[in-house]
Design an enzyme around this catalytic site. Structure first.
Site, short mmCIF file in Angstrom:
data_model
loop_
_atom_site.label_atom_id
_atom_site.label_comp_id
_atom_site.label_asym_id
_atom_site.label_seq_id
_atom_site.Cartn_x
_atom_site.Cartn_y
_atom_site.Cartn_z
N THR A 1 -4.51 6.24 1.77
CA THR A 1 -4.79 7.62 2.18
C THR A 1 -5.45 8.41 1.05
OG1 THR A 1 -2.70 7.41 3.42
CG2 THR A 1 -3.88 9.48 3.61
N GLU B 1 0.87 -1.18 0.00
CA GLU B 1 0.00 0.00 0.00
C GLU B 1 0.90 1.23 0.00
OE1 GLU B 1 -2.92 2.55 2.98
OE2 GLU B 1 -2.76 0.39 3.28
N ARG C 1 0.32 10.19 1.24
CA ARG C 1 0.83 11.19 2.18
C ARG C 1 2.14 11.79 1.67
NH1 ARG C 1 2.47 9.36 6.86
NH2 ARG C 1 2.44 7.14 6.37
N LYS D 1 -11.29 -0.94 6.15
CA LYS D 1 -10.07 -0.76 6.94
C LYS D 1 -10.51 -0.32 8.33
CE LYS D 1 -6.02 2.32 7.06
NZ LYS D 1 -5.21 3.25 6.24
#
Length: 216
Positions: free
Chosen positions: A71, A43, A47, A131
């Protein structure tokens, strides 16, 4: 990649390394380190401004590697991630707007939740897998057990505060298909290009999961 393929891959591997890349020139070397440890999934979080280009470079080098874009908080990022080659998307929270957009575009997205209300919203939007974030500070496995009870078809990927010492506590729950974590791929390790150390940590993590799973 469709949702069933995503679920099967994660159930098989059980670990999803969560990675922040601050230099896309390190992306392929990082992928090499993961693959050397027999972990062909990652993943890459948004960010960092290099996330999309890192995903692109990894997928160009290793088309068979399963790469998620993490994200993801808006539709622009969703488009950038998919165009870069991401197999699916992960968001830290749940947004009806984002989910509807991804549904329309046929993107696979796994939203983040941490409460029963958010779980109910996810189910109402047709989501099968979420998640659970941040896992440790949101109550850990006990919270997952409590939240999952009213939603028997919902599956979880807990992330946040998970490491080699507690991962199997989560994986023993049948509602948990995999766990996300960054202890194998800490930002400092990636920045310092400590790829052998990353491979070593990946091997150790997979061995730990394999041994404990065989005992149950």
């Amino acid at each position: 990649m469709n949702l069933n393929d995503v679920i099967k891959k994660l159930e098989d591997i059980k670990i999803l390394p969560v990675i922040k890349i601050n230099d896309d020139n390190k992306a392929v070397s990082l992928a090499n380190a993961l693959i050397a440890g027999n972990l062909e999934v990652a993943e890459i979080t948004f960010r960092s401004e290099y996330a999309a280009s890192a995903i692109y470079k990894i997928k160009q080098a290793y088309p068979e590697m399963v790469v998620a874009a993490g994200t993801i908080i808006n539709t622009k990022q969703a488009d950038e991630a998919i165009q870069a080659g991401a197999d699916f998307l992960i968001s830290p929270g749940i947004s009806e707007e984002l989910i509807r957009y991804c549904e329309k575009k046929k993107y696979v997205i796994i939203p983040g939740i941490s409460t029963a209300s958010e779980a109910q919203l996810a189910v109402s939007l047709g989501i099968d897998i979420v998640k659970f974030f941040p896992a440790k500070t949101s109550g850990g496995i006990e919270a997952i057990q409590a939240i999952s009870a009213p939603f028997p078809n919902l599956k979880f990927i807990p992330t946040g505060g998970i490491n080699e010492n507690n991962i199997n506590m989560y994986l023993k729950n049948r509602k948990v298909i995999a766990c996300g974590g960054s202890w194998m791929v800490k930002e400092a390790l990636v920045d310092a290009e400590e790829y052998e150390k990353i491979t070593e940590l990946v091997v150790s993590a997979l061995k730990k999961v394999s041994v404990d799973q065989e005992r149950n």
